[in-house]
Write a protein that holds these residues in place. Structure first.
Motif, mmCIF file in Angstrom:
data_model
loop_
_atom_site.group_PDB
_atom_site.id
_atom_site.type_symbol
_atom_site.label_atom_id
_atom_site.label_comp_id
_atom_site.label_asym_id
_atom_site.label_seq_id
_atom_site.Cartn_x
_atom_site.Cartn_y
_atom_site.Cartn_z
ATOM 1 N N ASP A 342 -1.584 8.265 -4.936
ATOM 2 C CA ASP A 342 -2.309 7.153 -5.546
ATOM 3 C C ASP A 342 -3.761 7.320 -5.112
ATOM 4 N N TRP A 343 -4.576 7.860 -5.998
ATOM 5 C CA TRP A 343 -5.920 8.300 -5.605
ATOM 6 C C TRP A 343 -6.821 7.135 -5.260
ATOM 7 N N LEU A 344 -6.565 5.966 -5.816
ATOM 8 C CA LEU A 344 -7.398 4.809 -5.501
ATOM 9 C C LEU A 344 -7.258 4.433 -4.023
ATOM 10 N N TRP A 345 -6.023 4.243 -3.572
ATOM 11 C CA TRP A 345 -5.818 3.851 -2.181
ATOM 12 C C TRP A 345 -6.039 5.013 -1.220
ATOM 13 N N THR A 346 -5.855 6.229 -1.696
ATOM 14 C CA THR A 346 -6.205 7.379 -0.855
ATOM 15 C C THR A 346 -7.705 7.420 -0.609
ATOM 16 N N THR A 351 -12.240 6.631 3.034
ATOM 17 C CA THR A 351 -13.507 5.946 3.322
ATOM 18 C C THR A 351 -13.423 5.149 4.616
ATOM 19 N N MET A 352 -12.310 4.458 4.820
ATOM 20 C CA MET A 352 -12.131 3.689 6.046
ATOM 21 C C MET A 352 -12.145 4.594 7.278
ATOM 22 N N ALA A 353 -11.458 5.723 7.189
ATOM 23 C CA ALA A 353 -11.395 6.634 8.334
ATOM 24 C C ALA A 353 -12.763 7.225 8.650
ATOM 25 N N ILE A 354 -13.487 7.663 7.607
ATOM 26 C CA ILE A 354 -14.810 8.255 7.828
ATOM 27 C C ILE A 354 -15.765 7.232 8.433
ATOM 28 N N TRP A 355 -15.751 6.001 7.896
ATOM 29 C CA TRP A 355 -16.659 4.975 8.428
ATOM 30 C C TRP A 355 -16.369 4.673 9.885
ATOM 31 N N TYR A 356 -15.101 4.508 10.233
ATOM 32 C CA TYR A 356 -14.759 4.118 11.604
ATOM 33 C C TYR A 356 -15.132 5.227 12.590
ATOM 34 N N TRP A 378 -6.634 2.513 14.608
ATOM 35 C CA TRP A 378 -7.240 2.544 13.266
ATOM 36 C C TRP A 378 -6.748 3.751 12.470
ATOM 37 N N VAL A 379 -6.758 4.919 13.096
ATOM 38 C CA VAL A 379 -6.322 6.128 12.400
ATOM 39 C C VAL A 379 -4.862 6.010 11.984
ATOM 40 N N LEU A 380 -4.020 5.483 12.870
ATOM 41 C CA LEU A 380 -2.608 5.309 12.525
ATOM 42 C C LEU A 380 -2.438 4.316 11.379
ATOM 43 N N GLY A 381 -3.213 3.240 11.382
ATOM 44 C CA GLY A 381 -3.146 2.284 10.281
ATOM 45 C C GLY A 381 -3.566 2.891 8.958
ATOM 46 N N PHE A 421 -6.036 -4.560 15.613
ATOM 47 C CA PHE A 421 -6.116 -4.116 17.000
ATOM 48 C C PHE A 421 -7.253 -3.115 17.207
ATOM 49 N N ALA A 422 -7.665 -2.429 16.152
ATOM 50 C CA ALA A 422 -8.776 -1.471 16.264
ATOM 51 C C ALA A 422 -10.129 -2.162 16.376
ATOM 52 N N ASP A 423 -10.187 -3.479 16.127
ATOM 53 C CA ASP A 423 -11.405 -4.280 16.285
ATOM 54 C C ASP A 423 -12.576 -3.721 15.487
ATOM 55 N N PRO A 424 -12.422 -3.539 14.158
ATOM 56 C CA PRO A 424 -13.512 -2.947 13.374
ATOM 57 C C PRO A 424 -14.736 -3.844 13.242
ATOM 58 N N ILE A 425 -14.556 -5.166 13.350
ATOM 59 C CA ILE A 425 -15.688 -6.070 13.177
ATOM 60 C C ILE A 425 -16.684 -5.908 14.326
#
Length: 609
Positions: A342-346, A351-356, A378-381, A421-425
């Motif tokens: 599913d390319w949208l959620w991939t 994007t989430m992984a690169i940003w974090y 975060w990576v596991l999520g 738990f990764a506390d991204p904020i």
């Protein structure tokens, strides 16, 4: 569409705002039209005019599409009108284009009424939603790999909108400044504004370019089966022309970012060949090339691919219902290796992984340490998000009720807890750059959202827990369930809804960023109440003698030689697993925390004694 939406995005998040607006008060709004900066006025005007043209163009496409399909010339006759209204009400193509007309008209109407950044940003999101019906009526809708083709096309149009629209907005803003002819005393100020605006746009354009290229490659691979078709078919030749022009545009964008933009800083552009002049020349060349690419893309969308559709004379029930052949019998190893992207959620997960990771490295580069456990969480999520949307839960979730429930449980409970738990904020607040010109960047929006009373109310564990439980019950026993199974849009909305609600509930349970969610009794009570709601749902599903959605799961389970009723009972029992595990974990954590606090107090009293 691209120009209208991008101009609104410029007004909401990129352009600086002059006037009496205090830079430290982000909730204050502009009270008078004169307080808007000239650039802001120009952007809103550009967006409004482009919105009117967009609405007219969408209406023209709607009418001419019916004329083409029906084989009737345009007329005001009763027969033409009756057929046209039947086309809009019953045919998917007509429904899609009337939706685009409604979105564009609402966008344009709201644009002339809103002058606050929040309102304009909401209109940007509304305008971007028009991408979905456009993608659903293209060649991707009839492709063999329907899900991959449509999601990649959605990403492709989104990338082009951010990239192309921003480019034309820059060009039109430059024309507006040329018409206004600012005096020489303001040229240095104009250079600083250009440096700021072009620099911010270049970041947006980089994201748009990445989306455009990656999704274009995926979509091309789904259309072109053999390399020879690139040269022997009209579709392949035009695809090569579009690819070459895109690569050339990417090179011009690289020159803009690496060479011209740094030269603008500190320049006043007194000469005819100054950096600002060179910048506008490059933008003109890029805009002309982009116009040519849009023309090629338009014709490409009307050209049948060499392998557009595959005729299935002996179509199986799975192929008719889901668009895919039946997956193999579920085995333990297949749950780890089975894959249907599913390319949208991939793209969201990447994007989430690169940003974090990039934010973490930037923070550590500044001399601050970031806990490795948070990064691992975060990576596991993110990995679980890809697995739940593109792996075995998504594949078997289309044919087995129990797998569908497992997918929802992972998306609603497990992934949000890991991400919270990764506390991204906190990471975003420490690494994002603040703005001092009245605009709202990521840091300002985060502060606005997570400190607002609305979020504090929604993140209260009782509010979010009750909503999560009630929405799960309503989703299971309403047509929304079938909508999520049958349509790609429904599946995407289902994932987005439960992931968002799960994140808000997780924030409330952990007590982070919510004023009214810090009491242990309220959090425990919310977990128990949510567990009770899921217990009712699980009991109904397990004890029922009727199969939920029998026209779907009943038929597909029979093809797998599995009892649909027994599989539904397994799905009902699955509803208990993650909520009970979350309750047990939270209870043990609170008990250990209280034991640790009590021991610390006793040690402190002994030391004082």
């Amino acid at each position: 569409m691209a120009t209208a939406v991008s101009a609104a995005l410029f007004a909401a998040a990129i352009l600086p705002m002059r006037g009496k607006l205090a830079t430290g008060s982000f909730s204050q709004q502009v009270r008078e039209e004169d307080e808007l900066s000239p650039l802001m006025k120009s952007a809103l005007l550009i967006s409004g005019i482009a919105g009117l043209v967009w609405t007219g163009a969408a209406l023209a496409v709607l009418v001419y599409s019916y004329s083409l399909i029906a084989g009737e010339p345009l007329s005001a006759s009763r027969e033409f009108s009756r057929g046209f209204f039947n086309y809009v009400q019953s045919v998917e193509t007509g429904q899609a284009w009337i939706a685009v007309v409604a979105i564009s008209a609402t966008f344009t109407t709201g644009l002339f009424g809103f002058r606050s950044r929040k309102g304009v940003l909401l209109l940007v999101l509304l305008g971007l939603s028009a991408i979905i019906p456009i993608a659903l009526v293209g060649h991707s809708a009839s492709a063999e790999n329907h899900t991959e083709a449509v999601t990649s096309l959605v990403l492709h149009i989104l990338g082009l909108t951010l990239w192309v629209g921003g480019l034309f907005v820059l060009l039109l803003l430059g024309l507006a400044q040329w018409v206004q002819k600012p005096p020489r005393s303001r040229r240095s100020e104009t250079c600083r504004e250009l440096d700021l605006v072009v620099g911010r746009y270049s970041r947006v354009a980089s994201v748009g370019l990445a989306l455009t290229v990656a999704s274009g490659v995926i979509n091309g691979m789904l259309r072109i089966r053999n390399v020879s078709e690139l040269l022997t078919s009209e579709y392949g030749v035009m695809l090569l022309v579009k690819t070459g022009a895109t690569v050339l545009l990417a090179g011009i964008g690289f020159v803009l970012r690496q060479w011209v933009i740094p030269q603008i800083r500190g320049a006043d552009d007194d000469s005819k060949h100054g950096p600002v002049t060179r910048l506008w020349r490059l933008i003109w060349v890029e805009a002309l090339l982009m116009g040519a690419i849009i023309g090629v893309s338009t014709v490409l969308a009307r050209t049948a691919p060499p392998s557009n559709e595959q005729e299935y004379l002996d179509a199986t029930p799975a192929l008719i219902l889901t668009g895919y052949e039946m997956p193999p019998d579920p085995e333990l190893t297949l749950w780890a290796i089975l894959w249907r992207p599913d390319w949208l959620w991939t793209a969201v997960a990447i994007t989430m992984a690169i940003w974090y990771l990039r934010s973490m490295w930037r923070l550590e580069g500044a001399g601050e340490k970031w806990p490795l456990s948070r990064s691992a969480s975060w990576v596991l999520g993110v990995v679980l998000l890809v697995w739940a949307t593109s792996g075995a839960p998504a594949v078997y979730g289309k044919v087995l009720f129990s797998a569908h429930i497992l997918q929802l449980m992972v998306i609603t409970f497990l992934i949000p807890v890991l991400l919270v738990f990764a506390d991204p904020i906190t990471l975003a607040r420490r690494t994002a750059r603040g703005r001092e010109d009245g605009t709202r960047g990521p840091k300002e929006w985060l502060s606005q959202i997570f400190t607002s009373r609305v979020f504090s109310f929604l993140a209260h564990p009782l509010v979010s827990g009750i909503y999560l439980g009630v929405s799960s019950v309503l989703f299971s026993f309403t047509p929304a369930f079938r909508f999520s199974l049958e349509y790609l849009l429904g599946n995407g909305l289902m994932i987005a809804h439960f992931l968002t609600v799960g994140l808000i509930f997780s924030y409330g349970i952990t007590g982070a960023y919510a004023r009214h969610a810090r009491g242990t009794p309220s959090r425990l009570f919310a977990l128990v109440l949510l567990l009770a709601l899921f217990a009712v749902l699980a009991t109904v599903l397990s004890a029922s003698s009727q199969v939920l959605e029998p026209e779907w799961f009943g038929v597909l389970a029979q093809e797998l030689q599995i009892s649909a009723l027994a599989d539904q009972q397994v799905g009902g029992k699955t509803l208990w697993v993650l909520p009970v595990a979350l309750l047990a974990y939270f209870t043990v954590r609170e008990v250990l925390h209280r034991i640790g606090v009590r021991a610390q107090l006793e040690r402190s009293e002994n030391e004082q004694a």
